[in-house]
Scaffold this motif. Sequence first.
Motif, PDB file in Angstrom:
ATOM      1  N   MET A 138       0.848  -1.195   0.000  1.00 25.00           N
ATOM      2  CA  MET A 138       0.000   0.000   0.000  1.00 25.00           C
ATOM      3  C   MET A 138       0.882   1.244   0.000  1.00 25.00           C
ATOM      4  O   MET A 138       1.708   1.439   0.896  1.00 25.00           O
ATOM      5  N   HIS A 139       0.792   2.068  -1.022  1.00 23.95           N
ATOM      6  CA  HIS A 139       1.567   3.302  -1.090  1.00 23.95           C
ATOM      7  C   HIS A 139       0.930   4.348  -0.193  1.00 23.95           C
ATOM      8  O   HIS A 139      -0.281   4.417  -0.047  1.00 23.95           O
TER       9      HIS A 139
ATOM     10  N   HIS B 162      -5.221  10.879  10.675  1.00 23.13           N
ATOM     11  CA  HIS B 162      -4.562   9.578  10.575  1.00 23.13           C
ATOM     12  C   HIS B 162      -3.781   9.238  11.837  1.00 23.13           C
ATOM     13  O   HIS B 162      -3.594   8.054  12.148  1.00 23.13           O
ATOM     14  N   ARG B 163      -3.356  10.253  12.580  1.00 20.59           N
ATOM     15  CA  ARG B 163      -2.506   9.999  13.746  1.00 20.59           C
ATOM     16  C   ARG B 163      -3.110  10.458  15.069  1.00 20.59           C
ATOM     17  O   ARG B 163      -2.534  10.192  16.133  1.00 20.59           O
TER      18      ARG B 163
ATOM     19  N   THR C 289     -11.261  -0.603  11.998  1.00 19.10           N
ATOM     20  CA  THR C 289     -11.170   0.129  10.725  1.00 19.10           C
ATOM     21  C   THR C 289      -9.945   1.025  10.633  1.00 19.10           C
ATOM     22  O   THR C 289      -9.621   1.509   9.546  1.00 19.10           O
ATOM     23  N   ALA C 290      -9.255   1.250  11.751  1.00 19.29           N
ATOM     24  CA  ALA C 290      -8.173   2.234  11.768  1.00 19.29           C
ATOM     25  C   ALA C 290      -7.044   1.861  10.814  1.00 19.29           C
ATOM     26  O   ALA C 290      -6.493   2.724  10.126  1.00 19.29           O
ATOM     27  N   GLY C 291      -6.670   0.602  10.755  1.00 17.68           N
ATOM     28  CA  GLY C 291      -5.534   0.218   9.925  1.00 17.68           C
ATOM     29  C   GLY C 291      -5.912  -0.387   8.591  1.00 17.68           C
ATOM     30  O   GLY C 291      -5.036  -0.954   7.921  1.00 17.68           O
ATOM     31  N   ARG C 292      -7.150  -0.269   8.201  1.00 17.24           N
ATOM     32  CA  ARG C 292      -7.622  -0.865   6.943  1.00 17.24           C
ATOM     33  C   ARG C 292      -8.196   0.232   6.049  1.00 17.24           C
ATOM     34  O   ARG C 292      -9.286   0.733   6.306  1.00 17.24           O
ATOM     35  N   PRO C 293      -7.479   0.610   5.005  1.00 25.84           N
ATOM     36  CA  PRO C 293      -7.930   1.738   4.164  1.00 25.84           C
ATOM     37  C   PRO C 293      -9.318   1.536   3.564  1.00 25.84           C
ATOM     38  O   PRO C 293     -10.110   2.478   3.508  1.00 25.84           O
TER      39      PRO C 293
ATOM     40  N   GLY D 260       1.742   9.572   5.828  1.00 23.17           N
ATOM     41  CA  GLY D 260       1.202   8.238   6.023  1.00 23.17           C
ATOM     42  C   GLY D 260      -0.210   8.033   5.534  1.00 23.17           C
ATOM     43  O   GLY D 260      -0.761   6.955   5.732  1.00 23.17           O
ATOM     44  N   VAL D 261      -0.846   9.017   4.919  1.00 20.56           N
ATOM     45  CA  VAL D 261      -2.193   8.849   4.395  1.00 20.56           C
ATOM     46  C   VAL D 261      -2.119   7.990   3.138  1.00 20.56           C
ATOM     47  O   VAL D 261      -1.325   8.264   2.235  1.00 20.56           O
TER      48      VAL D 261
END
Length: 326
Positions: A1-2, A71-72, A151-155, A7-8
């Motif tokens: 994942m780019h 994101h953070r 859901t936080a770590g799954r785009p 980090g977005v």
Amino acid sequence: MHHGDAGVPMDALVAGVLLPFLLIVGYLCFVSRARRRNPARPWRARRTVAFLVGAGLLAVALLPPLASFAHRDFRGHMLQHLLIGMYAPLALVLGAPVTLLLRGLPTGAARRLSRLVHSGPVRVLARPVVALALSVGSLGALYFTPLYDATAGRPVAHGLLHLNFLLSGCLFAWVIAGLDPAPNRPSVPVRLVVLGVAVAAHATLSQLLYAGVGVGVHAPGGQVRGGAEIMYYGGDIAELLLAGALIATWRPDRRRGRVTGAEVSRTGNSRTEVQGAEIPGTGSVDSPAPAPGAVSPRAPGPLIPVDKPTRPAPADGRPGPAADPV
């Protein structure tokens, strides 16, 4: 994942650009089409401004620097939630996009859209209690279950979460203060009561979040409390704006003498259906301008005086009593 800025995920950045851009371009194209089809009744500029503001708020929420902050930091997430789920939907709904589609689409497509708006599933969703439950219930499920962390770590899941915010927010704003047709829209006092319940529910959720009671969000306590404050005060402002929009867009009931939905189905009057004739319970404020030289089917005819007969003169030649004035 780019990943892009801070980090977005790159696909999230692309979506943050494409979604507002497509909304703006599509809306302006239909505004131009509606003006060409009916120059005598141009599209109102304030509706266009409202929709553009809504699309702009979506871009602010989905793009850096706010997307990077969200994101953070949980406080950034809450700001993002307010913009996507409350402020942008109100502005988009005040742009009356469904009415614009009905004016700009071909007759057949506009008929299908009108039938969809008044279909059974939409009638259920358009009930204020249902819209309220979807709006408030999704918040409870997100912050008081493991759903937020999941859901936080799954785009993809995070994107679906944003989509849920947007759709549930648009549904609630449309039911409460929308300009577009809606089936069986209740009276203004009823909608104000439902909005008051929403205010109380949001306040309760934010207070529970601040106190840490049953919270399923794993984040530093300062961030959670800060996010709860943003939810409390920012939500109040958004709901006050929604109440103001409801009062400002309210019009007296003008349903009497208008074409009903059943009459549209029976007669196939596509012009009435497409260009915004009010259907009972819709609360639409857009009525079509008659075509040049057209005669309204309900327009009263000219008033023709009817002469009352006069009494005949008596045989002696004296004039009889005068006839009563018409």
